[in-house]
Design a protein around this motif. Structure first.
Motif, short mmCIF file in Angstrom:
data_model
loop_
_atom_site.label_atom_id
_atom_site.label_comp_id
_atom_site.label_asym_id
_atom_site.label_seq_id
_atom_site.Cartn_x
_atom_site.Cartn_y
_atom_site.Cartn_z
N THR A 4 -7.65 -1.29 -2.82
CA THR A 4 -6.85 -1.95 -1.78
C THR A 4 -7.44 -1.72 -0.40
OG1 THR A 4 -4.86 -1.64 -3.14
CG2 THR A 4 -4.54 -2.13 -0.81
N THR B 295 1.22 7.46 -6.17
CA THR B 295 0.16 8.46 -6.29
C THR B 295 0.70 9.87 -6.05
OG1 THR B 295 -1.48 6.85 -5.53
CG2 THR B 295 -2.11 9.17 -5.45
N ASN C 79 -5.74 2.48 -5.01
CA ASN C 79 -5.70 2.74 -3.56
C ASN C 79 -7.04 2.41 -2.91
OD1 ASN C 79 -3.03 3.61 -3.37
ND2 ASN C 79 -3.55 5.70 -3.93
N PHE D 83 0.83 -1.21 0.00
CA PHE D 83 0.00 0.00 0.00
C PHE D 83 0.87 1.26 0.00
CE2 PHE D 83 -2.65 3.27 2.07
CZ PHE D 83 -3.70 3.29 1.17
N LEU E 273 1.79 2.15 -3.45
CA LEU E 273 0.72 2.87 -4.15
C LEU E 273 0.65 4.33 -3.72
CD1 LEU E 273 -2.13 0.19 -4.04
CD2 LEU E 273 -0.81 0.92 -6.03
N VAL E 274 0.86 4.58 -2.44
CA VAL E 274 0.82 5.95 -1.94
C VAL E 274 1.95 6.78 -2.55
CG1 VAL E 274 1.06 7.42 0.10
CG2 VAL E 274 -0.33 5.35 0.21
#
Length: 363
Positions: free
Chosen positions: A101, A58, A98, A51, A54-55
């Protein structure tokens, strides 16, 4: 690149920077760094912290999209619009990932908790469908924007290459200051050369033109101004060859082997006349070097459409002397929005009748 004086290295690497504005010629390195981070470096983050990957991705997409919108590094407006659009699409895809998830994490770890209470989405399909819809809207919106922007830019009267329909890249030799030096006599040429300068600056926004009323600081430094100019324009009008300062400019241009452009005033009321008559005022020792060396020659008329033709002729001469086009002998130019000549053809075979009573009709 910053001096607009290309060499073998800049020509060999042109595929990396030719689409970008001069200030942002290095933007391709930023683009490659972004791709490397998104496709490679984020994998250095442990898989159990997926995760966080992904952050990070992003955040990178968000910053890059904002930077593109602010900087606008591309030369063409439509390229900037498309670049921002694709960055936003990628950002939306990461945001959708995001949310997906988080949705799955809540559903797996917190039994009895409805993810809709946290995210507002009742199922994973709703998230996916929402992202697809947003991506489609962004693509349509920015596609329309790119088309509108391209059409608006195309209507602005600027000189473009016939081969690419794009504005030419105007360069200057290192150490020079002006692309063009306007040599003229005040009494019969001041208004015309002022018009030439202002119109060329509209048609070729990057051009730097020397004009005495704007740039002359020391009349004793005329030879230095000539030396710092790439091309010299002789505005031929009545009295030009009788002016001592004009003769200084002429002799200095010839001594320094500067490329010349001859612009002939056509209106007799403005000091114009036939080329032979204007040549008659020229000292004998200068005539051959000025009039018999094949320099670019054009006639300056007081009709806008004809002036546009003369301006394109002057612009072509200036461009052919810039480092980017030294290997060219001609450079067809057009002005956006001007009428274009097209071959005349009948849509179907037809018969043409010629009367024998009409002399010359058959020919």
């Amino acid at each position: 690149l910053q001096a607009k004086s290309p060499n073998d290295l800049t020509r060999a690497t042109a595929f990396l920077h030719r689409e970008y504005e001069q200030t942002w010629y290095w933007w391709e390195a930023v683009e490659l760094a972004r791709k490397l981070v998104l496709t490679g470096f984020v994998l250095l983050i442990p898989e159990e912290r997926a995760f966080v990957r992904l952050v990070v991705a992003t955040l990178i997409c968000s910053c890059y999209a904002v930077a593109l919108a602010v900087v606008r590094p591309y030369k063409r407006v439509e390229d900037n619009v498309v670049a921002v659009a694709t960055s936003l699409v990628l950002l939306l895809l990461f945001l959708g990932t995001n949310w997906s998830t988080i949705f799955l994490g809540i559903k797996e770890r917190y039994q009895g908790v409805d993810p809709a209470d946290v995210l507002g989405f009742r199922s994973l399909n709703v998230i996916v469908d929402s992202m697809i819809g947003l991506v489609a809207v962004v693509l349509v919106f920015f596609s329309i924007g790119a088309v509108v922007a391209a059409r608006r830019v195309a209507k602005v009267p600027t000189i473009r290459l016939v081969s690419t329909k794009q504005p030419p890249e105007l360069n200057i030799v290192i150490g020079l200051t002006w692309h063009l030096f306007n040599s003229h006599i005040w009494s019969t040429g001041q208004d015309a050369v002022g018009n030439i300068k202002s119109e060329l600056q509209l048609l070729l926004p990057d051009i730097k033109i020397f004009l005495d009323v704007d740039d002359l600081k020391d009349i004793g430094a005329l030879e230095d101004y000539i030396q710092r100019s790439q091309v010299i324009l002789f505005f031929l009008s009545r009295g030009y060859f009788r002016s001592q300062n004009c003769l200084r400019e002429i002799r200095s241009s010839l001594e320094q082997s500067k490329p010349l452009v001859l612009v002939q005033e056509a209106d007799p009321d403005k000091g114009g006349g036939a080329l032979q008559a204007l040549r008659g005022e020229c000292p004998d020792d200068l005539q051959q070097d000025i009039f018999e060396q094949g320099w670019t020659h054009t006639v300056w008329m007081r009709i806008e459409e004809y002036q546009r033709v003369s301006l394109k002729t002057i612009a072509e001469a200036v461009l052919l002397c810039s480092p980017n086009f030294l290997d060219r002998t001609s450079l067809p130019l057009c002005v956006s929005g001007e009428p274009e000549s097209q071959p005349l053809a009948f849509s179907k075979p037809c018969t043409l009748w010629a009367s024998p009573a009409n002399a010359g009709a058959l020919e």
